[in-house]
Each structure stands twice: as structure tokens, then as C-alpha cells.
Write an enzyme that holds these catalytic residues in place. Structure first.
Site, PDB file in Angstrom:
ATOM      1  N   LYS A 112       0.820  -1.214   0.000  1.00 21.65           N
ATOM      2  CA  LYS A 112       0.000   0.000   0.000  1.00 21.65           C
ATOM      3  C   LYS A 112       0.856   1.267   0.000  1.00 21.65           C
ATOM      4  CE  LYS A 112      -4.211  -2.062   1.758  1.00 21.65           C
ATOM      5  NZ  LYS A 112      -3.830  -3.497   1.907  1.00 21.65           N
TER       6      LYS A 112
HETATM    7  C1  LIG Z   1      -4.500  -4.551   1.267  1.00 22.32           C
HETATM    8  C2  LIG Z   1      -3.774  -5.840   1.192  1.00 22.32           C
HETATM    9  C3  LIG Z   1      -4.160  -6.861   0.298  1.00 22.32           C
HETATM   10  C4  LIG Z   1      -5.387  -6.756  -0.587  1.00 22.32           C
HETATM   11  O1  LIG Z   1      -5.246  -5.795  -1.599  1.00 22.32           O
HETATM   12  P1  LIG Z   1      -6.527  -5.296  -2.426  1.00 22.32           P
HETATM   13  O2  LIG Z   1      -6.038  -4.211  -3.306  1.00 22.32           O
HETATM   14  O3  LIG Z   1      -7.498  -4.797  -1.387  1.00 22.32           O
HETATM   15  O4  LIG Z   1      -7.053  -6.456  -3.174  1.00 22.32           O
HETATM   16  C5  LIG Z   1      -3.386  -8.009   0.247  1.00 22.32           C
HETATM   17  N1  LIG Z   1      -2.308  -8.164   1.042  1.00 22.32           N
HETATM   18  C6  LIG Z   1      -1.911  -7.219   1.916  1.00 22.32           C
HETATM   19  C7  LIG Z   1      -0.730  -7.469   2.770  1.00 22.32           C
HETATM   20  C8  LIG Z   1      -2.620  -6.016   2.018  1.00 22.32           C
HETATM   21  O5  LIG Z   1      -2.219  -5.082   2.895  1.00 22.32           O
END
Ligand SMILES: *Cc1c(COP(=O)(O)O)cnc(C)c1O
Length: 466
Positions: A112
């Protein structure tokens, strides 16, 4: 570039407004009216570019009306210099033609950061120009909150309030949020659960009068288009590193809200040769059930070892449904209104089209642990539980062993020590050096009752220009 709503009724907006808006006024999500398309020759000419420069090539068409090229380049240079690896998104080989792309070298050790480090800078840039201020309000059960706080810590025109359920997030996750110092950063621990936090955020977006009409709320969850945009880049990066665009690639993506994998779908539409996209879910498998049986139906939320993928519905899936319905906003609106009440299906030919675009798999906790253990025993490489789900799904769904299969490594294993322990390994994942003192850092947060007026009162009192 103009952006339109997936429900067809809200006005089209330019990039700046899309950045500052959460949901469209008709309840839909914003998507670009049309996508840029790059030729194979053009993509090939990007081989060997540093990450930030590649990011400029891929993203500039989306922002060109709002940001001069030099300013955007400078912003990207700053954004990706905070990552702790020169390659920003390095690839690690697991086996012949099998790779993990490590997307956890940012400040909070999860993918993220790729989007939220940029989002903070974009917000500040646009707000400075407009002489405006916003208040970000978000709820988190873990990764989003810390990445958003890190992304906004230096913003002059943003105050950020992140709600987390008191005593219900892991200590690493809490400390990653509460040890970031800054006058504009406010952590609120709500004496309730994640749903209570989310409900308060929703209610506050619906009625912002508690801010006295002086400012507006902005969203940092993955309904924000800018987050999706930033995630398109690393698909190009991985492909170019492994011989693309002259050969195609397969990607497996640990999926929760469908943001990360939707970015891969867009990369493909923009001209990158991708022959397979695998949706990897945990036991919260609404997407896998839809892909397998054309039934979109909410089940009870299950708590798993991969908490960042514990969701009941995937908000960004709406963006795909919009394309599957020939960009007919009214049809999407009707479908999702029905989906809120019970199970729905889409026309068979549309569903078959979706199955051409994506494969899918659901992986339970036991298989997640087996995968972590197996990869560690064979490679001495530790996967976090989310990435392990991606690797397992990649292996289960693989169609062509001559095509490189790249799993998106979404988090660093040190964020999820419980899953590592549960997999029976004695090795303890170490936090990277730049975070080794996390447990000694000073924490700051305020505990509030599970009461929306109390939370709103706190925000009204503490945002900078209050
Ligand atoms: C947010 C997250 C996901 C999922 O990602 P999306 O874009 O919501 O599908 C998967 N793994 C981790 C570690 C995350 O923080």
C-alpha cells in the site's frame, strides 16, 4: 483525461477533483473515460529505466491536465526514494519461471506504500495550488492506516484521523501507526470493533457538518482512483525485468478489495502482454465463488491468518463489473442494488468473458501455513501469509510453465509473526533494520468510546484550522 462514475449519473470530473473525492455522488467509483494505450515498441524502449522514471511514463497520461511534467517527475522521484531497495520492487526467484515481486520495501512494509506515498504528495500539491485544506478520515484493521499515516506525515494541507478498534489490531500494526510523530496525525482507538469504526467514517462522510463547513473530508481507501493508478506501474516494471514486452507474463495477486489486481487488468488493457491474471483469496472468497459459479453472494466474515484480505465484498470489483457491462452505469447500479439484498448473477456471456480475463483460487489457513513452510524449507525464503496465498494460487492455476509467473509479495513476513509461528517454523521473521526500534518508539493515540459524536467532536477540535 476525464473520469466517469461506474453508476453513470454523477458528473465527469478531472484528475484533481477525482483525487479529492471519495465515492461519486451517485454512489459509484470513478474510472478513466478512456485508457492510454502503449505500443510494444514504446514499452520496449522503457527497459532499464529507474522505477520513478517508468512510473512517470505509465502514469503521466492520467494526470497531465492537472500537473506539469517536471513537477510530476520530481514528486515521483521523492516518492520512490523512500523505499529501502534500489530496485523499489525487486524480484525474487522461487523456481524456474516462478517469481515473487517484493512490494514491501516501503516505510510500512506493505504494498500500500506504493500508492499512499504518492497520494500524500499528490494531495499536498493540489491543495497548495488550490489554497485548500482537507481532513482525511479512515478506519483501519491494519495495513491501510499505517500506510496512509506515513504517506501524509509531511503534508501541510492535510490532517489525518485514523480510527482503529481498541486492542484489536496487532502490536506491530498499532505501533506502525501510533509512533509516527506529527501535528497533523491523529490516531483514535475506538472501544468497538472494525465495523463500528467503518460505520463512523461512513456516517461522517454522509454528514460533514461537524467540521463547521470549513473544510471537507477526503478518502484514502482504494476507492480513490489515484491508488489504483500507482499500482499499474509495477506490473510494467516486473514484465520489463523478465523480458517483456517481447514475452507475456502471468501474475498472481493476493486479493481483498480487488484494487491491486484491477491495476493488473488495466496494465494489460494499456498494452502490456499479460497472459494470465490469478485472483488469490483466503476463505473470504466471494470473488472466487463468483468466478467459479457466477453467483455473487456475501457470506459471514471469517477471521484468517491473512487479515488484510478479510473482506465480505470487494469494493473495486464494481470497476470491473462496469467494463463487463459495456460501461453501462445504469446496469451496474441495478446489479449492485440487488447484490446488497441477496445473491446475484450476471448474464452468462458476460461471466464467460470474466473467466477469460481471470483465473481464481481460494486458500485456507492450513494450506497457507503449508506453503509458508514448504517455501522456507526449499528456498530459505519466508513468505508472509498474504503472499503465500498468492504463491499457492499461482501454482494451482498455472496454465503454461514457459510463461514467467509472478506473485505480488504484498507484505513483509515480520508484520505477521503469528502465521509464521503457526506454520511450525522456528525461525522468527526480523523487522528490517530501519524499523528495528519500533518497540521502543513513543506511541501517541487517544482512546474514545464507541460513539460517533464523541469521535466527531474530537476531530472538530483537533484539525489544524479548527
Ligand atoms: C490490502 C492488502 C491486500 C489486498 O489488496 P486489495 O487491493 O485490497 O485487493 C493483500 N495483502 C496485503 C498485505 C494487504 O495489505
Amino acid at each position: 483525461m476525464r473520469y466517469i462514475s461506474t453508476r453513470g449519473e454523477a458528473p465527469a470530473l478531472g484528475f484533481e477533483d477525482v483525487l479529492l473525492t471519495g465515492l461519486a455522488t451517485d454512489g459509484g467509483l470513478y474510472v478513466p473515460e478512456s485508457l492510454p494505450h502503449f505500443s510494444v515498441e514504446e514499452i520496449r524502449s522503457w527497459r532499464g529505466l529507474p522505477y520513478a522514471e517508468l512510473a512517470y511514463k505509465v502514469m503521466y497520461p492520467f494526470v497531465e491536465d492537472a500537473i506539469p511534467a517536471d513537477d510530476f517527475r520530481k514528486m515521483l522521484g521523492e516518492t520512490y526514494s523512500v523505499f529501502s531497495h534500489q530496485a523499489v520492487a525487486p524480484l525474487v526467484q522461487l523456481d524456474t519461471n516462478e517469481w515473487v515481486m517484493e512490494l514491501f520495501r516501503g516505510p510500512t512494509l506493505a504494498f500500500k506504500d506504493f500508492a499512499l506515498q504518492l497520494l500524500g504528495r499528490l494531495l499536498d500539491y493540489v491543495l497548495e495550488k488550490r489554497k485548500q485544506h482537507v481532513v482525511i478520515m479512515g478506519a483501519t484493521s491494519g495495513d491501510t492506516g499505517s500506510a496512509a499515516i506515513e504517506g501524509c506525515r509531511r503534508c501541510e494541507h492535510v490532517d489525518i484521523f485514523i480510527l482503529h478498534p481498541y486492542q484489536r489490531v496487532s502490536e506491530v500494526q498499532r505501533r506502525q501507526m501510533t509512533t509516527v510523530q506529527g501535528d497533523n496525525i491523529h490516531n483514535i482507538a475506538v472501544k468497538g470493533n472494525f465495523d463500528d469504526c467503518q460505520r463512523m467514517v461512513k456516517e461522517s462522510f454522509g454528514n460533514q457538518s461537524f467540521l463547521g463547513g470549513k473544510t471537507q473530508l477526503a478518502a484514502v481507501n482504494s476507492i480513490n482512483w489515484a491508488r489504483i493508478m500507482a499500482q499499474i506501474v509495477y506490473y510494467f516494471q516486473a514484465s520489463l525485468a523478465l523480458g517483456g514486452p517481447d514475452r507475456s507474463m502471468a501474475f498472481s495477486v493476493p486479493t481483498g478489495n480487488f484494487g491491486d489486481i484491477f491495476a493488473g487488468y488495466l496494465a494489460k488493457k494499456m498494452g502490456l502482454p499479460i497472459s494470465q491474471l490469478v485472483i488469490a483469496t483466503n476463505r473470504n472468497d466471494i470473488l472466487h465463488r463468483f468466478m467459479s459459479g457466477n453467483k455473487y453472494e456475501q457470506h459471514q466474515l471469517e477471521h484468517t491468518l491473512s487479515p488484510s484480505m478479510d473482506i465480505m465484498v470487494s469494493s473495486n470489483f464494481e470497476r470491473l463489473l462496469f467494463d463487463l457491462h459495456g460501461r453501462d452505469g445504469a446496469a451496474v447500479k441495478d446489479l449492485l442494488e440487488r447484490a446488497a439484498k441477496g445473491p446475484v448473477s450476471i448474464e452468462d456471456y458476460r461471466w464467460k468473458h470474466a473467466r477469460k480475463l481471470f483465473d481464481s483460487d481460494a486458500v485456507d489457513d492450513k494450506t497457507t501455513c503449508d506453503t509458508i513452510r514448504d517455501i522456507y524449507e526449499k528456498n530459505e525464503y519466508l513468505l508472509d501469509p498474504h503472499t503465500a496465498i498468492g504463491v499457492r494460487a499461482a501454482r494451482n492455476c498455472r496454465r503454461d510453465s514457459t510463461v514467467p509467473m509472478i506473485t505480488l509479495g504484498t507484505a513483509h513476513p515480520a508484520k505477521f509473526p503469528d502465521a509464521i509461528a503457526e506454520s511450525g517454523l522456528v525461525v522468527k521473521p526480523q523487522l528490517p533494520a530501519h524499523m528495528a526500534d519500533l518497540f521502543e518508539r513513543e506511541e501517541r493515540y487517544t482512546v474514545l468510546d464507541n460513539n460517533v459524536s464523541e469521535v466527531q467532536g474530537f476531530i472538530a477540535k483537533h484539525w489544524k484550522n479548527a
